[in-house]
Design a protein around this motif. Structure first.
Motif, PDB file in Angstrom:
ATOM      1  N   GLY A   1      33.040  40.887  45.509  1.00  0.00           N
ATOM      2  CA  GLY A   1      32.639  40.197  44.298  1.00  0.00           C
ATOM      3  C   GLY A   1      32.684  38.706  44.572  1.00  0.00           C
ATOM      4  O   GLY A   1      32.470  38.266  45.703  1.00  0.00           O
TER       5      GLY A   1
ATOM      6  N   HIS B   1      34.145  39.676  36.420  1.00  0.00           N
ATOM      7  CA  HIS B   1      34.815  40.821  37.012  1.00  0.00           C
ATOM      8  C   HIS B   1      35.597  41.589  35.952  1.00  0.00           C
ATOM      9  O   HIS B   1      36.323  40.984  35.159  1.00  0.00           O
ATOM     10  CB  HIS B   1      35.777  40.373  38.116  1.00  0.00           C
ATOM     11  CG  HIS B   1      35.114  39.551  39.170  1.00  0.00           C
ATOM     12  ND1 HIS B   1      34.869  38.186  39.022  1.00  0.00           N
ATOM     13  CD2 HIS B   1      34.628  39.888  40.391  1.00  0.00           C
ATOM     14  CE1 HIS B   1      34.265  37.737  40.116  1.00  0.00           C
ATOM     15  NE2 HIS B   1      34.102  38.748  40.953  1.00  0.00           N
TER      16      HIS B   1
ATOM     17  N   ASP C   1      35.612  44.001  44.827  1.00  0.00           N
ATOM     18  CA  ASP C   1      34.853  43.246  43.833  1.00  0.00           C
ATOM     19  C   ASP C   1      35.449  43.269  42.435  1.00  0.00           C
ATOM     20  O   ASP C   1      34.738  42.992  41.459  1.00  0.00           O
ATOM     21  CB  ASP C   1      33.412  43.746  43.805  1.00  0.00           C
ATOM     22  CG  ASP C   1      33.283  45.210  43.379  1.00  0.00           C
ATOM     23  OD1 ASP C   1      34.311  45.826  43.024  1.00  0.00           O
ATOM     24  OD2 ASP C   1      32.150  45.731  43.393  1.00  0.00           O
TER      25      ASP C   1
ATOM     26  N   GLN D   1      33.404  45.235  39.809  1.00  0.00           N
ATOM     27  CA  GLN D   1      32.025  44.913  39.460  1.00  0.00           C
ATOM     28  C   GLN D   1      31.062  46.071  39.702  1.00  0.00           C
ATOM     29  O   GLN D   1      30.221  46.388  38.862  1.00  0.00           O
ATOM     30  CB  GLN D   1      31.543  43.697  40.252  1.00  0.00           C
ATOM     31  CG  GLN D   1      31.918  42.361  39.639  1.00  0.00           C
ATOM     32  CD  GLN D   1      31.249  41.213  40.379  1.00  0.00           C
ATOM     33  OE1 GLN D   1      30.924  41.314  41.557  1.00  0.00           O
ATOM     34  NE2 GLN D   1      31.062  40.114  39.687  1.00  0.00           N
TER      35      GLN D   1
END
Length: 236
Positions: A178, A197, A229, A232
């Motif tokens: 991310g 996020h 991430d 995400q």
């Protein structure tokens, strides 16, 4: 130092995630060949630096030659170098396209081809590429077609190469981050970027290094796109 000491080649190594990867591999006892446009010489005799534009095939040749001449082998290649340009699709210029595809695709292609050729000789090796979770989960406020075009290609190439070389002792994986707290993101942008996020904060550079090191030691893992991430890619 032993001639059998492992060697990692790391691109985009002068700052940010790349510099963190150099540190992480040295902590694990690897010798390192670090390359970037503005990489500086190191006081560590087990780090060789090679300045140059990774989009240029000649840079790739110099980096691989430096690894072999100084350390005699290549065990890991981390394709970390990358360019991200966030623009609406119709405002990208030919220069934007050339810059992003040059680093993200050509920069991957030339050095990976040379590194795998050397890994084949020793019947072992590992290639890791740093991509982006935007490939899997586009964000309306972050126009990113060139990132998706190029880094998405790396995800696909990772799986293809993993299968092509599965029986040769060479593994090929990717880490899909991310937004990471690095020098490319000024502090005043952190609050907005954190909100992208599900976990509510940006990642740290060490999160990516730790993910790469996990893949390094995961001998039964190949063809994996490891998302780091903050949720995400799972959704919002």
């Amino acid at each position: 130092m032993s001639a059998s000491q492992k060697v990692a080649v790391i691109t985009g190594a002068s700052q940010g995630i790349g510099a963190e990867l150099v540190k992480a591999y040295r902590e694990r006892g690897y010798r390192v060949v670090a390359t970037a446009r503005n990489v500086k010489p190191s006081d560590d005799r087990d780090i060789v630096t090679v300045p140059g534009d990774i989009a240029d095939p000649e840079t790739a040749q110099r980096v691989i030659s430096a690894a072999l001449e100084n350390f005699g082998r290549i065990d890991t290649l981390v394709n970390n170098a990358g360019i991200f340009v966030a623009k609406p699709f119709t405002t990208y210029t030919a220069a934007d396209y050339a810059a992003v595809t040059g680093v993200n695709l050509s920069g991957f292609y030339f050095i990976t081809q040379l590194a795998i050729a050397e890994m084949e000789k020793q019947r072992s090796g590992h290639v890791v590429s740093i991509t982006t979770s935007l490939v899997d989960h586009a964000i309306s406020g972050v126009p990113s077609v060139l990132a998706s075009l190029t880094k998405g290609g790396l995800n696909a190439a990772t799986k293809s190469l993993a299968i092509e070389y599965a029986r040769t002792g060479i593994r090929v994986n990717a880490v899909s981050p991310g937004v990471i707290k690095s020098p490319m993101h000024p502090p005043e942008t952190h609050a907005a970027l954190s909100a992208l996020h599900p976990v509510g904060h940006m990642g740290e550079m060490r999160d990516i290094a730790d993910a790469v090191l996990y893949l390094e030691s995961a001998s039964f893992v190949t063809g994996e796109i490891l998302h780091v991430d903050g949720g995400q890619s799972a959704g919002h």
